[in-house]
Design an enzyme around this catalytic site. Structure first.
Site, short mmCIF file in Angstrom:
data_model
loop_
_atom_site.label_atom_id
_atom_site.label_comp_id
_atom_site.label_asym_id
_atom_site.label_seq_id
_atom_site.Cartn_x
_atom_site.Cartn_y
_atom_site.Cartn_z
N CYS A 45 91.25 25.95 -82.65
CA CYS A 45 92.53 26.35 -83.03
C CYS A 45 92.84 27.76 -83.17
O CYS A 45 93.87 28.09 -82.53
CB CYS A 45 92.83 25.77 -84.52
SG CYS A 45 91.73 25.97 -85.63
N HIS A 83 92.44 26.02 -90.72
CA HIS A 83 93.13 25.59 -89.85
C HIS A 83 94.22 26.06 -89.79
O HIS A 83 94.87 27.09 -90.92
CB HIS A 83 93.72 24.53 -89.66
CG HIS A 83 94.86 24.26 -88.77
ND1 HIS A 83 94.06 23.59 -87.30
CD2 HIS A 83 96.31 23.50 -87.76
CE1 HIS A 83 95.22 23.34 -85.82
NE2 HIS A 83 95.74 23.61 -86.77
N ASP A 132 101.79 24.92 -83.06
CA ASP A 132 100.65 24.19 -83.25
C ASP A 132 99.92 23.33 -81.88
O ASP A 132 99.89 22.57 -81.10
CB ASP A 132 100.46 22.93 -84.83
CG ASP A 132 98.75 22.93 -84.99
OD1 ASP A 132 97.93 23.40 -84.04
OD2 ASP A 132 98.25 22.69 -85.66
#
Length: 278
Positions: free
Chosen positions: A71, A110, A125
Protein backbone atom coordinates in the site's frame (compact mmCIF):
# COMPACT_ATOMS: atom_id res chain seq x y z
CA UNK A 1 11.51 20.22 -2.50
CA UNK A 2 9.02 17.87 -4.25
CA UNK A 3 10.62 14.77 -5.72
CA UNK A 4 10.99 14.72 -9.50
CA UNK A 5 8.31 12.59 -11.16
CA UNK A 6 8.64 10.71 -14.45
CA UNK A 7 5.11 11.14 -15.80
CA UNK A 8 5.90 9.59 -19.17
CA UNK A 9 7.17 6.36 -17.60
CA UNK A 10 4.05 6.17 -15.42
CA UNK A 11 1.68 6.83 -18.33
CA UNK A 12 3.46 4.20 -20.45
CA UNK A 13 3.32 1.65 -17.63
CA UNK A 14 -0.44 1.96 -17.08
CA UNK A 15 -1.38 2.63 -20.71
CA UNK A 16 -2.74 6.13 -20.12
CA UNK A 17 -3.44 8.56 -22.95
CA UNK A 18 -5.65 11.62 -22.85
CA UNK A 19 -6.13 14.89 -21.05
CA UNK A 20 -3.92 15.50 -18.02
CA UNK A 21 -6.08 18.35 -16.72
CA UNK A 22 -6.63 17.87 -12.95
CA UNK A 23 -10.31 16.96 -13.29
CA UNK A 24 -12.39 14.16 -11.79
CA UNK A 25 -12.47 12.49 -15.23
CA UNK A 26 -8.66 12.30 -15.41
CA UNK A 27 -8.48 11.03 -11.82
CA UNK A 28 -11.07 8.34 -12.54
CA UNK A 29 -9.16 7.07 -15.57
CA UNK A 30 -5.80 7.00 -13.76
CA UNK A 31 -7.41 5.30 -10.77
CA UNK A 32 -8.93 2.57 -12.96
CA UNK A 33 -5.77 1.90 -14.98
CA UNK A 34 -3.26 1.80 -12.11
CA UNK A 35 -4.54 -1.28 -10.19
CA UNK A 36 -5.42 -3.00 -13.48
CA UNK A 37 -1.76 -3.02 -14.52
CA UNK A 38 0.57 -2.59 -11.52
CA UNK A 39 0.18 -5.56 -9.16
CA UNK A 40 -0.14 -5.37 -5.42
CA UNK A 41 2.54 -7.66 -3.97
CA UNK A 42 4.66 -7.98 -0.84
CA UNK A 43 7.58 -10.03 -2.16
CA UNK A 44 10.01 -7.38 -0.89
CA UNK A 45 8.95 -7.67 2.77
CA UNK A 46 8.62 -11.45 2.42
CA UNK A 47 12.23 -11.84 1.29
CA UNK A 48 13.69 -9.22 3.61
CA UNK A 49 14.22 -6.57 0.93
CA UNK A 50 14.10 -3.01 2.23
CA UNK A 51 10.98 -1.16 1.06
CA UNK A 52 11.98 2.33 -0.09
CA UNK A 53 9.50 5.15 -0.63
CA UNK A 54 11.60 7.78 -2.39
CA UNK A 55 10.34 8.48 -5.89
CA UNK A 56 13.42 7.21 -7.73
CA UNK A 57 13.21 3.82 -5.98
CA UNK A 58 9.46 3.53 -6.57
CA UNK A 59 9.76 4.34 -10.27
CA UNK A 60 12.63 1.88 -10.69
CA UNK A 61 10.70 -0.93 -9.02
CA UNK A 62 7.08 -0.38 -10.11
CA UNK A 63 7.59 1.27 -13.51
CA UNK A 64 10.95 0.21 -14.96
CA UNK A 65 11.42 -3.26 -13.45
CA UNK A 66 7.65 -3.95 -13.76
CA UNK A 67 7.30 -5.25 -10.26
CA UNK A 68 4.55 -4.28 -7.81
CA UNK A 69 4.40 -3.15 -4.22
CA UNK A 70 2.21 -2.88 -1.15
CA UNK A 71 0.00 0.00 0.00
CA UNK A 72 2.66 2.56 0.88
CA UNK A 73 4.51 2.03 -2.39
CA UNK A 74 1.41 2.26 -4.57
CA UNK A 75 -0.13 5.23 -2.84
CA UNK A 76 3.10 7.21 -2.44
CA UNK A 77 3.71 6.80 -6.16
CA UNK A 78 0.10 7.74 -6.99
CA UNK A 79 0.16 10.71 -4.61
CA UNK A 80 3.27 12.18 -6.23
CA UNK A 81 1.88 11.61 -9.72
CA UNK A 82 -1.33 13.43 -8.79
CA UNK A 83 0.56 16.29 -7.15
CA UNK A 84 2.67 16.68 -10.29
CA UNK A 85 -0.57 16.92 -12.28
CA UNK A 86 -1.64 19.82 -9.99
CA UNK A 87 -4.18 17.94 -7.90
CA UNK A 88 -4.54 18.94 -4.26
CA UNK A 89 -3.71 15.62 -2.62
CA UNK A 90 -2.47 14.51 0.78
CA UNK A 91 -2.06 11.19 2.63
CA UNK A 92 -4.41 9.74 5.23
CA UNK A 93 -4.00 6.80 7.61
CA UNK A 94 -6.48 3.98 8.25
CA UNK A 95 -7.03 1.06 10.59
CA UNK A 96 -7.84 -2.10 8.64
CA UNK A 97 -10.88 -4.00 9.95
CA UNK A 98 -11.52 -6.21 6.90
CA UNK A 99 -10.19 -9.40 8.51
CA UNK A 100 -10.35 -8.28 12.14
CA UNK A 101 -13.03 -5.83 13.38
CA UNK A 102 -11.15 -5.55 16.69
CA UNK A 103 -8.31 -3.80 14.84
CA UNK A 104 -10.33 -0.58 15.06
CA UNK A 105 -8.42 0.05 18.29
CA UNK A 106 -5.02 -0.91 16.82
CA UNK A 107 -2.48 1.58 15.44
CA UNK A 108 -3.11 2.63 11.82
CA UNK A 109 -1.43 0.43 9.23
CA UNK A 110 -2.79 1.56 5.86
CA UNK A 111 -2.26 4.63 3.70
CA UNK A 112 -4.87 6.16 1.40
CA UNK A 113 -5.24 9.57 -0.25
CA UNK A 114 -7.54 12.57 0.04
CA UNK A 115 -7.98 14.50 -3.21
CA UNK A 116 -9.64 17.92 -3.33
CA UNK A 117 -11.06 18.86 -6.74
CA UNK A 118 -12.53 22.36 -6.74
CA UNK A 119 -13.66 22.03 -3.13
CA UNK A 120 -15.08 18.50 -3.45
CA UNK A 121 -13.22 15.82 -1.51
CA UNK A 122 -12.58 12.30 -2.79
CA UNK A 123 -10.65 9.38 -1.40
CA UNK A 124 -8.29 7.48 -3.67
CA UNK A 125 -6.63 4.17 -2.87
CA UNK A 126 -4.77 2.08 -5.45
CA UNK A 127 -3.00 -0.05 -2.83
CA UNK A 128 -5.46 -2.21 -0.88
CA UNK A 129 -4.70 -5.50 -2.57
CA UNK A 130 -7.69 -7.57 -3.65
CA UNK A 131 -10.09 -4.79 -2.62
CA UNK A 132 -8.22 -1.79 -4.02
CA UNK A 133 -10.61 0.89 -5.17
CA UNK A 134 -10.79 1.08 -8.95
CA UNK A 135 -12.24 4.57 -9.01
CA UNK A 136 -12.14 7.43 -6.47
CA UNK A 137 -15.02 7.75 -4.01
CA UNK A 138 -16.61 11.02 -3.08
CA UNK A 139 -16.19 11.71 0.63
CA UNK A 140 -19.87 11.67 1.46
CA UNK A 141 -21.61 9.59 4.12
CA UNK A 142 -24.23 7.00 3.26
CA UNK A 143 -24.24 7.11 -0.53
CA UNK A 144 -23.72 3.83 -2.39
CA UNK A 145 -20.96 4.38 -4.93
CA UNK A 146 -20.42 1.92 -7.78
CA UNK A 147 -16.92 1.18 -9.03
CA UNK A 148 -15.83 -0.95 -12.01
CA UNK A 149 -15.68 -3.83 -9.51
CA UNK A 150 -17.64 -3.70 -6.23
CA UNK A 151 -20.07 -1.16 -4.76
CA UNK A 152 -18.74 0.80 -1.78
CA UNK A 153 -20.04 3.35 0.66
CA UNK A 154 -18.61 5.62 3.34
CA UNK A 155 -20.26 5.91 6.73
CA UNK A 156 -19.66 8.04 9.81
CA UNK A 157 -17.36 11.03 9.56
CA UNK A 158 -16.28 13.71 12.06
CA UNK A 159 -13.85 12.23 12.76
CA UNK A 160 -14.04 8.51 11.98
CA UNK A 161 -15.02 7.44 8.49
CA UNK A 162 -15.60 3.77 7.63
CA UNK A 163 -15.15 2.38 4.14
CA UNK A 164 -17.61 -0.46 3.55
CA UNK A 165 -17.98 -2.84 0.61
CA UNK A 166 -21.11 -4.65 -0.51
CA UNK A 167 -20.56 -8.42 -0.70
CA UNK A 168 -23.78 -10.03 -1.90
CA UNK A 169 -26.48 -8.35 0.19
CA UNK A 170 -24.16 -7.62 3.11
CA UNK A 171 -22.10 -4.53 3.89
CA UNK A 172 -18.69 -5.29 5.38
CA UNK A 173 -16.23 -2.83 6.92
CA UNK A 174 -12.90 -2.48 5.11
CA UNK A 175 -11.06 0.17 7.10
CA UNK A 176 -11.61 3.17 9.36
CA UNK A 177 -9.84 6.47 8.72
CA UNK A 178 -9.84 10.14 9.64
CA UNK A 179 -8.98 13.14 7.50
CA UNK A 180 -6.38 14.33 10.01
CA UNK A 181 -3.15 15.68 8.56
CA UNK A 182 -0.42 13.04 8.49
CA UNK A 183 3.29 13.82 8.68
CA UNK A 184 5.27 12.07 5.96
CA UNK A 185 7.82 10.86 8.52
CA UNK A 186 5.02 8.93 10.27
CA UNK A 187 4.24 7.13 7.02
CA UNK A 188 7.88 6.18 6.57
CA UNK A 189 7.98 4.82 10.14
CA UNK A 190 4.84 2.70 9.69
CA UNK A 191 6.11 1.44 6.34
CA UNK A 192 9.41 0.42 7.92
CA UNK A 193 7.66 -1.51 10.68
CA UNK A 194 5.14 -3.28 8.43
CA UNK A 195 7.80 -4.26 5.90
CA UNK A 196 10.45 -5.49 8.33
CA UNK A 197 8.80 -6.55 11.61
CA UNK A 198 9.06 -10.37 11.91
CA UNK A 199 5.49 -10.43 13.27
CA UNK A 200 4.03 -8.43 10.39
CA UNK A 201 1.71 -10.35 8.03
CA UNK A 202 3.65 -8.80 5.14
CA UNK A 203 6.85 -10.59 6.20
CA UNK A 204 5.06 -13.88 6.88
CA UNK A 205 2.56 -14.35 4.04
CA UNK A 206 2.44 -13.90 0.29
CA UNK A 207 -0.24 -11.53 -0.93
CA UNK A 208 -0.53 -10.43 -4.54
CA UNK A 209 -3.40 -9.14 -6.64
CA UNK A 210 -4.40 -7.38 -9.81
CA UNK A 211 -7.72 -5.73 -10.71
CA UNK A 212 -8.20 -5.69 -14.48
CA UNK A 213 -11.57 -4.96 -16.05
CA UNK A 214 -14.24 -7.47 -15.11
CA UNK A 215 -12.36 -9.46 -12.47
CA UNK A 216 -9.91 -9.52 -9.62
CA UNK A 217 -6.95 -11.89 -9.46
CA UNK A 218 -5.69 -12.74 -5.97
CA UNK A 219 -2.88 -14.86 -4.57
CA UNK A 220 -2.70 -15.63 -0.85
CA UNK A 221 0.14 -18.02 -0.05
CA UNK A 222 -0.73 -21.17 -2.06
CA UNK A 223 -4.26 -20.09 -3.02
CA UNK A 224 -5.11 -18.45 -6.37
CA UNK A 225 -8.54 -16.85 -6.74
CA UNK A 226 -10.19 -15.43 -9.84
CA UNK A 227 -13.12 -13.26 -8.78
CA UNK A 228 -15.33 -12.19 -11.71
CA UNK A 229 -17.19 -8.95 -11.09
CA UNK A 230 -20.61 -9.96 -9.77
CA UNK A 231 -19.86 -13.66 -10.14
CA UNK A 232 -18.71 -16.61 -8.07
CA UNK A 233 -15.04 -16.92 -7.20
CA UNK A 234 -12.95 -19.65 -8.80
CA UNK A 235 -10.26 -20.93 -6.43
CA UNK A 236 -7.24 -23.10 -7.10
CA UNK A 237 -4.57 -24.47 -4.79
CA UNK A 238 -1.02 -24.02 -6.05
CA UNK A 239 1.00 -27.11 -5.25
CA UNK A 240 4.57 -26.06 -6.05
CA UNK A 241 6.95 -23.14 -6.07
CA UNK A 242 6.88 -23.19 -9.87
CA UNK A 243 3.08 -22.97 -9.90
CA UNK A 244 3.17 -19.93 -7.63
CA UNK A 245 5.84 -18.32 -9.81
CA UNK A 246 3.82 -19.03 -12.97
CA UNK A 247 0.63 -17.47 -11.59
CA UNK A 248 2.52 -14.39 -10.40
CA UNK A 249 4.25 -13.87 -13.73
CA UNK A 250 1.68 -15.06 -16.28
CA UNK A 251 -1.62 -14.23 -14.58
CA UNK A 252 -0.63 -11.09 -12.66
CA UNK A 253 2.05 -9.92 -15.11
CA UNK A 254 4.59 -9.55 -12.34
CA UNK A 255 8.32 -9.52 -12.99
CA UNK A 256 9.87 -11.41 -10.08
CA UNK A 257 13.03 -10.11 -8.45
CA UNK A 258 16.26 -12.03 -8.66
CA UNK A 259 16.46 -13.10 -5.03
CA UNK A 260 18.18 -16.18 -3.66
CA UNK A 261 15.61 -16.13 -0.84
CA UNK A 262 12.42 -16.10 -2.94
CA UNK A 263 12.06 -19.80 -3.74
CA UNK A 264 12.76 -20.79 -0.14
CA UNK A 265 10.14 -18.34 1.11
CA UNK A 266 7.58 -19.59 -1.42
CA UNK A 267 8.34 -23.20 -0.49
CA UNK A 268 7.69 -22.33 3.13
CA UNK A 269 4.14 -21.27 2.23
CA UNK A 270 3.27 -24.70 0.87
CA UNK A 271 1.83 -27.43 3.11
CA UNK A 272 4.41 -29.79 4.50
CA UNK A 273 4.53 -33.07 2.55
CA UNK A 274 2.97 -36.03 4.34
CA UNK A 275 5.37 -38.14 6.31
CA UNK A 276 6.21 -41.46 4.74
CA UNK A 277 5.78 -44.57 6.81
CA UNK A 278 8.50 -47.17 6.35
Amino acid sequence: MPEKVNLNAYFERIGFAGSIAPTIQTLELLHTLHPAVIPFENIGPLTGEQVLLDQQSLEKKLLIEKRGGFCFEHNFLFMRILADLDYEVRPLLARVIWTNPEAISAPPSHMLLLVDIKGVNYIADVGFGGLSLTTPLRLRAGAEQATPHETFRLTGGDPNWTLEVKIGDEWRGVYVFTTDTVAEVDLWDINRDLSSNPASPFTLQLRASLSPSGRRLKVHNDQFTVQPTGGAAEKRTLSSVQEIRTVLTEELGLTLPESDKLDAKLAGLLPAPPETVE
